[in-house]
Scaffold this active site. Structure first.
Site, mmCIF file in Angstrom:
data_model
loop_
_atom_site.group_PDB
_atom_site.id
_atom_site.type_symbol
_atom_site.label_atom_id
_atom_site.label_comp_id
_atom_site.label_asym_id
_atom_site.label_seq_id
_atom_site.Cartn_x
_atom_site.Cartn_y
_atom_site.Cartn_z
ATOM 1 N N LYS A 22 33.761 32.929 36.227
ATOM 2 C CA LYS A 22 34.269 34.109 35.354
ATOM 3 C C LYS A 22 35.763 34.035 34.935
ATOM 4 O O LYS A 22 36.249 34.344 33.867
ATOM 5 C CB LYS A 22 33.794 35.435 36.345
ATOM 6 C CG LYS A 22 34.731 36.809 35.736
ATOM 7 C CD LYS A 22 34.312 37.803 36.867
ATOM 8 C CE LYS A 22 35.034 37.893 37.927
ATOM 9 N NZ LYS A 22 36.351 38.787 37.773
ATOM 10 N N ASN A 23 36.505 33.996 35.979
ATOM 11 C CA ASN A 23 37.959 33.892 35.809
ATOM 12 C C ASN A 23 38.568 32.914 34.946
ATOM 13 O O ASN A 23 39.796 32.637 34.635
ATOM 14 C CB ASN A 23 38.595 33.975 37.104
ATOM 15 C CG ASN A 23 38.297 35.300 37.736
ATOM 16 O OD1 ASN A 23 37.657 36.195 37.122
ATOM 17 N ND2 ASN A 23 38.736 35.568 38.987
ATOM 18 N N CYS A 115 42.763 49.967 41.022
ATOM 19 C CA CYS A 115 41.293 49.482 41.205
ATOM 20 C C CYS A 115 41.313 49.680 42.738
ATOM 21 O O CYS A 115 42.118 49.775 43.162
ATOM 22 C CB CYS A 115 41.249 48.220 40.628
ATOM 23 S SG CYS A 115 41.361 46.764 41.729
ATOM 24 N N ARG A 120 47.684 46.994 41.372
ATOM 25 C CA ARG A 120 47.639 46.002 40.439
ATOM 26 C C ARG A 120 48.250 46.444 39.075
ATOM 27 O O ARG A 120 47.904 46.195 38.121
ATOM 28 C CB ARG A 120 46.290 45.576 40.259
ATOM 29 C CG ARG A 120 45.570 45.237 41.335
ATOM 30 C CD ARG A 120 44.140 44.688 41.415
ATOM 31 N NE ARG A 120 44.024 43.560 40.653
ATOM 32 C CZ ARG A 120 42.704 43.160 40.330
ATOM 33 N NH1 ARG A 120 41.816 43.565 40.553
ATOM 34 N NH2 ARG A 120 42.965 41.922 39.510
ATOM 35 N N ASP A 306 40.033 35.874 46.978
ATOM 36 C CA ASP A 306 38.583 36.068 46.606
ATOM 37 C C ASP A 306 37.373 35.868 47.324
ATOM 38 O O ASP A 306 36.368 36.085 47.439
ATOM 39 C CB ASP A 306 38.294 35.669 45.191
ATOM 40 C CG ASP A 306 39.109 36.276 44.152
ATOM 41 O OD1 ASP A 306 39.190 35.838 42.875
ATOM 42 O OD2 ASP A 306 39.999 37.428 44.562
ATOM 43 N N ARG A 398 29.316 42.231 38.007
ATOM 44 C CA ARG A 398 30.506 41.765 37.414
ATOM 45 C C ARG A 398 30.708 40.176 37.305
ATOM 46 O O ARG A 398 31.414 39.719 36.647
ATOM 47 C CB ARG A 398 31.566 42.387 37.625
ATOM 48 C CG ARG A 398 31.700 44.004 37.901
ATOM 49 C CD ARG A 398 32.805 44.598 38.147
ATOM 50 N NE ARG A 398 34.026 44.226 37.314
ATOM 51 C CZ ARG A 398 35.394 44.606 36.997
ATOM 52 N NH1 ARG A 398 35.548 45.637 37.926
ATOM 53 N NH2 ARG A 398 36.407 44.324 36.291
HETATM 54 C C1 EPZ Z 1 43.454 37.450 39.429
HETATM 55 O O1 EPZ Z 1 43.895 38.662 39.155
HETATM 56 C C2 EPZ Z 1 41.786 37.325 39.352
HETATM 57 N N1 EPZ Z 1 41.162 37.912 38.120
HETATM 58 C C3 EPZ Z 1 41.428 37.962 40.838
HETATM 59 O O2 EPZ Z 1 40.135 37.887 40.824
HETATM 60 C C4 EPZ Z 1 42.136 37.358 41.655
HETATM 61 O O3 EPZ Z 1 41.884 38.040 42.899
HETATM 62 C C5 EPZ Z 1 43.684 37.490 41.733
HETATM 63 O O4 EPZ Z 1 43.783 36.626 40.605
HETATM 64 C C6 EPZ Z 1 44.336 36.612 42.807
HETATM 65 O O5 EPZ Z 1 43.831 35.351 42.766
HETATM 66 C C7 EPZ Z 1 41.189 37.141 37.056
HETATM 67 O O6 EPZ Z 1 41.532 36.192 37.148
HETATM 68 C C8 EPZ Z 1 40.496 37.854 35.833
HETATM 69 P P1 EPZ Z 1 47.632 38.583 40.195
HETATM 70 P P2 EPZ Z 1 45.191 39.187 38.879
HETATM 71 O O7 EPZ Z 1 48.424 38.960 39.006
HETATM 72 O O8 EPZ Z 1 45.774 38.167 37.785
HETATM 73 C C9 EPZ Z 1 50.826 41.476 42.157
HETATM 74 C C10 EPZ Z 1 38.022 38.826 41.127
HETATM 75 O O9 EPZ Z 1 37.507 39.020 42.373
HETATM 76 N N2 EPZ Z 1 51.273 41.515 40.521
HETATM 77 O O10 EPZ Z 1 47.571 37.225 40.773
HETATM 78 O O11 EPZ Z 1 45.330 40.591 38.266
HETATM 79 C C11 EPZ Z 1 49.367 42.148 42.309
HETATM 80 O O12 EPZ Z 1 49.478 43.687 42.480
HETATM 81 C C12 EPZ Z 1 39.186 39.110 40.845
HETATM 82 O O13 EPZ Z 1 37.420 38.007 40.404
HETATM 83 C C13 EPZ Z 1 52.421 42.326 40.456
HETATM 84 O O14 EPZ Z 1 52.803 43.133 41.134
HETATM 85 O O15 EPZ Z 1 46.064 39.177 40.114
HETATM 86 C C14 EPZ Z 1 49.007 41.135 43.613
HETATM 87 O O16 EPZ Z 1 49.372 41.933 44.706
HETATM 88 C C15 EPZ Z 1 39.855 40.430 41.838
HETATM 89 N N3 EPZ Z 1 52.918 42.769 39.403
HETATM 90 C C16 EPZ Z 1 49.599 39.956 43.356
HETATM 91 O O17 EPZ Z 1 50.614 40.288 42.480
HETATM 92 C C17 EPZ Z 1 52.321 42.013 38.226
HETATM 93 O O18 EPZ Z 1 52.675 42.277 37.045
HETATM 94 C C18 EPZ Z 1 48.451 38.929 42.704
HETATM 95 O O19 EPZ Z 1 48.002 39.614 41.301
HETATM 96 C C19 EPZ Z 1 50.989 41.086 38.334
HETATM 97 C C20 EPZ Z 1 50.580 41.148 39.611
#
Ligand code: EPZ
Length: 419
Positions: A22-23, A115, A120, A306, A398
């Site tokens: 998916k990702n 969420c 996020r 995850d 999802r």
């Molecule tokens: C991706 O989400 C994945 N989704 C998530 O999978 C996964 O849990 C996550 O990466 C971490 O590995 C997809 O790839 C579609 P991040 P993403 O930006 O990119 C903070 C699932 O179960 N952050 O790596 O949204 C954020 O709050 C989903 O399939 C900021 O503060 O995660 C988090 O604490 C759930 N500001 C950390 O960084 C930003 O601009 C990591 O988030 C961006 C992120």
């Protein structure tokens, strides 16, 4: 709404084919916006989030078909916007921001909103685009971005972000000059995206490491080569590894990439599972009692956040006390409260959870709260004595293709009912 009903207690035996990731599919679909024409992908999973991304692209004017292959035609994209009613159901919609800005010079993307697992924010995405010369502002709950031309820049992410890295990879591919991304995410899904962008004519080096260099080009074109294959879903694979362990069974996973699961496999072996790997296959079998293990989640290649909920389910039946620390998201223990309803003994303290192993879990009515939490509840239900009903399983749909079918094929007593 549907619910899943599980009668636990059967050790799982047999073979499961892992679906496409998916990702990986979501950013690949968004990247089609960078090059006008026909894009074709194979091994794309049939999931709710994939359908949502397809609807989002169609809203912009693209054509999207998904049968054995996924075909996206972006020749007629003329509305560079992602509306709230679609974005609120899938945060990954933010992935269209970079491509729209790079290709069309403007974008209007609804802010995703919070969420279940955390606030996020997308501040890191927006700061990076501003560094590349975009004007970005918020208006009525939308991110509005505009630029005459994106310029290459040296960008250091203060926090590792997966979709942030993906958004900037795509935007920088068409920027003027060279972009250096430091503290970039290293997930296999990012390597897959860079491979596709390079197949379209981009010049990206270092994907998979924390330093990525992107030399902007004037335009990209859909690859001439045959359908681009989506990599297998490492989190789906990991979930089924835990399913074998928690039910005391033996499963062979096919169509998977063991290298993408190294940290999880290491942890599961320490927890007592026997795991053999070979190219495209992982054989896992229960090998005595589940041993309690401590785990902290990290960005790839560390233990994946995850897989945290699924691992916690396993630890509820371990032979001691396990400490789990969720270092990526601030609220990713919603499954703990539901597991407790099934007899698990879990104490939460902020981002830490202490799990005291118990002899048995017992079936109960529980509620899914987010994608991986729902997987965790299914795993616990497979091991629990008696019947468990899991409501709100639209969360599960999802990210898991035909989970109840795949589990039934290896002996699970699991079926879907109308709520
Ligand atoms: C991706 O989400 C994945 N989704 C998530 O999978 C996964 O849990 C996550 O990466 C971490 O590995 C997809 O790839 C579609 P991040 P993403 O930006 O990119 C903070 C699932 O179960 N952050 O790596 O949204 C954020 O709050 C989903 O399939 C900021 O503060 O995660 C988090 O604490 C759930 N500001 C950390 O960084 C930003 O601009 C990591 O988030 C961006 C992120």
């Amino acid at each position: 709404m549907d619910k899943l009903v599980v009668e636990g207690g059967t050790p799982l035996q047999g073979e499961i084919a892992v679906s496409g990731a998916k990702n990986a599919t979501l950013p690949l679909m968004a990247s089609a916006l960078l090059a006008s024409g026909r894009h074709t992908f194979s091994n794309t999973p049939r999931l709710r989030d994939i359908r949502t991304m397809g609807r989002l692209l169609e809203h912009m004017g693209a054509a999207c078909e998904h049968d054995a292959l996924m075909r996206i035609d972006t020749s007629n994209v003329q509305r560079p916007e992602a509306p709230y009613e679609l974005v609120k159901t899938m945060r990954a919609s933010v992935l269209v921001l970079g491509p729209l800005l790079a290709r069309h010079g403007s974008a209007r993307v609804s802010l995703p909103g919070g969420c279940a697992i955390g606030a996020r924010p997308i501040n890191l995405h927006l700061d990076a685009l501003k560094q590349m010369g975009a004007e970005v502002w918020l208006e009525e709950g939308y991110v509005v971005a505009r630029t005459r031309e994106l310029k290459g820049a040296t960008i250091t992410f203060e926090q590792i972000t997966v979709t942030g890295t993906e958004n900037i990879l795509m935007a920088a591919s068409l920027a003027k000059g060279t972009t250096r991304l430091l503290n970039a995410a290293r997930e296999p899904e990012i390597v897959a995206l860079a491979d596709y962008l390079n197949a379209m004519g981009a010049r990206i080096k270092g994907a998979g490491t924390s330093q990525i260099t992107i030399e902007g080009v004037r335009e990209l074109t859909p690859p001439a080569a045959a359908p681009f294959p989506v990599i297998p879903d490492r989190i789906e694979a990991g979930t089924y590894l835990v399913a074998a362990g928690i039910t005391g069974g033996q499963i062979t996973l096919t169509h998977c990439v063991p290298d993408h699961l190294e940290s999880l496999i290491e942890k599961l072996r320490s927890a007592g599972l026997a795991i053999e790997t070979s190219p495209g296959r992982i054989e896992v079998r229960s090998n005595g009692p589940i041993r309690s293990m401590d785990v902290k989640t990290y960005p790839f290649p560390g233990f994946p956040t995850d897989m945290q909920a699924q691992f916690m389910a396993l630890m509820t039946l371990a032979d001691g006390v396990s400490f789990i620390v969720e270092q990526i998201f601030e609220n990713r223990f919603m499954h703990a409260l539901e597991l407790t309803r099934m007899g698990a003994r879990i104490d939460l303290d902020g981002r830490s959870a202490m799990v005291r192993g118990v002899k048995n879990l017992s079936g109960a009515p529980v509620m899914a709260t987010d994608l991986r939490a729902s997987a965790s509840l299914v795993l616990a239900a497979l091991a629990a004595k008696g019947i468990t009903s899991i409501s709100r399983i639209y969360h599960l749909d999802r990210g898991y293709e035909s989970m109840e079918t795949k589990l039934s094929q290896v002996g699970a007593r699991i079926w879907r009912e109308k709520e």
